[in-house]
Design a protein around this motif. Structure first.
Motif, mmCIF file in Angstrom:
data_model
loop_
_atom_site.group_PDB
_atom_site.id
_atom_site.type_symbol
_atom_site.label_atom_id
_atom_site.label_comp_id
_atom_site.label_asym_id
_atom_site.label_seq_id
_atom_site.Cartn_x
_atom_site.Cartn_y
_atom_site.Cartn_z
ATOM 1 N N MET A 1 0.847 -1.195 0.000
ATOM 2 C CA MET A 1 0.000 0.000 0.000
ATOM 3 C C MET A 1 0.884 1.247 0.000
ATOM 4 O O MET A 1 1.831 1.369 0.756
ATOM 5 N N ARG A 2 0.558 2.147 -0.884
ATOM 6 C CA ARG A 2 1.351 3.374 -0.933
ATOM 7 C C ARG A 2 0.857 4.373 0.101
ATOM 8 O O ARG A 2 -0.271 4.294 0.579
ATOM 9 N N ARG A 3 1.727 5.310 0.401
ATOM 10 C CA ARG A 3 1.352 6.313 1.399
ATOM 11 C C ARG A 3 0.341 7.293 0.802
ATOM 12 O O ARG A 3 0.295 7.504 -0.413
ATOM 13 N N PRO A 4 -0.479 7.892 1.642
ATOM 14 C CA PRO A 4 -1.466 8.858 1.164
ATOM 15 C C PRO A 4 -0.785 10.065 0.497
ATOM 16 O O PRO A 4 0.343 10.441 0.837
ATOM 17 N N PHE A 5 -1.504 10.675 -0.426
ATOM 18 C CA PHE A 5 -0.998 11.846 -1.137
ATOM 19 C C PHE A 5 -0.625 12.962 -0.165
ATOM 20 O O PHE A 5 0.420 13.588 -0.311
ATOM 21 N N PHE A 6 -1.469 13.195 0.835
ATOM 22 C CA PHE A 6 -1.204 14.278 1.782
ATOM 23 C C PHE A 6 0.127 14.064 2.501
ATOM 24 O O PHE A 6 0.885 15.012 2.706
ATOM 25 N N GLN A 7 0.413 12.835 2.885
ATOM 26 C CA GLN A 7 1.682 12.544 3.565
ATOM 27 C C GLN A 7 2.862 12.887 2.655
ATOM 28 O O GLN A 7 3.836 13.490 3.087
ATOM 29 N N TRP A 8 2.770 12.509 1.380
ATOM 30 C CA TRP A 8 3.825 12.870 0.434
ATOM 31 C C TRP A 8 3.891 14.394 0.276
ATOM 32 O O TRP A 8 4.982 14.977 0.285
ATOM 33 N N LEU A 9 2.737 15.025 0.138
ATOM 34 C CA LEU A 9 2.695 16.470 -0.078
ATOM 35 C C LEU A 9 3.378 17.223 1.055
ATOM 36 O O LEU A 9 4.067 18.222 0.823
ATOM 37 N N MET A 10 3.233 16.739 2.267
ATOM 38 C CA MET A 10 3.865 17.416 3.408
ATOM 39 C C MET A 10 5.394 17.364 3.340
ATOM 40 O O MET A 10 6.067 18.214 3.917
ATOM 41 N N THR A 11 5.955 16.425 2.587
ATOM 42 C CA THR A 11 7.410 16.385 2.410
ATOM 43 C C THR A 11 7.873 17.482 1.458
ATOM 44 O O THR A 11 9.075 17.730 1.353
ATOM 45 N N GLN A 12 6.934 18.121 0.779
ATOM 46 C CA GLN A 12 7.260 19.171 -0.187
ATOM 47 C C GLN A 12 7.186 20.571 0.411
ATOM 48 O O GLN A 12 7.491 21.558 -0.258
ATOM 49 N N ARG A 13 6.783 20.676 1.675
ATOM 50 C CA ARG A 13 6.633 21.997 2.311
ATOM 51 C C ARG A 13 7.961 22.720 2.394
ATOM 52 O O ARG A 13 9.003 22.132 2.652
ATOM 53 N N ASN A 14 7.893 24.039 2.188
ATOM 54 C CA ASN A 14 9.057 24.905 2.311
ATOM 55 C C ASN A 14 8.528 26.317 2.520
ATOM 56 O O ASN A 14 7.981 26.919 1.602
ATOM 57 N N PRO A 15 8.678 26.869 3.716
ATOM 58 C CA PRO A 15 8.062 28.171 4.025
ATOM 59 C C PRO A 15 8.679 29.362 3.290
ATOM 60 O O PRO A 15 8.088 30.426 3.256
ATOM 61 N N VAL A 16 9.824 29.201 2.688
ATOM 62 C CA VAL A 16 10.468 30.322 1.984
ATOM 63 C C VAL A 16 10.705 29.940 0.515
ATOM 64 O O VAL A 16 11.823 29.842 0.050
ATOM 65 N N THR A 17 9.616 29.767 -0.200
ATOM 66 C CA THR A 17 9.725 29.279 -1.568
ATOM 67 C C THR A 17 8.833 30.045 -2.535
ATOM 68 O O THR A 17 7.915 30.735 -2.129
#
Length: 73
Positions: A1-17
């Motif tokens: 089972m793959r991880r949920p999209f939201f979990q992957w999306l949170m690895t893309q966070r960057n507050p200064v981008t």
């Protein structure tokens, strides 16, 4: 089972981008109604179209989804 999209999306966070996917991730972090456990394209896409005022263009979701799928291969 793959991880949920939201979990992957949170690895893309960057507050200064300026990257659109990173901005999407930053905004989705604060969306308490986001379908966090889903890996279903249609369900997430429909949710974003109907509820995500922070996502001004669905092509950003499409790009993020493509990156998500590629990361799971």
């Amino acid at each position: 089972m793959r991880r949920p999209f939201f979990q992957w999306l949170m690895t893309q966070r960057n507050p200064v981008t300026s990257d659109e996917v990173e901005n999407f991730a930053n905004a989705a972090f604060y969306d308490t109604q986001f379908p966090k456990q889903s890996d279903d394209f249609d369900l997430i896409s429909r949710y974003l179209e109907e509820n995500a005022t922070y996502l001004y263009n669905m092509s950003i979701f499409d790009q993020a989804w493509s990156e998500y799928k590629a990361s799971e291969e």
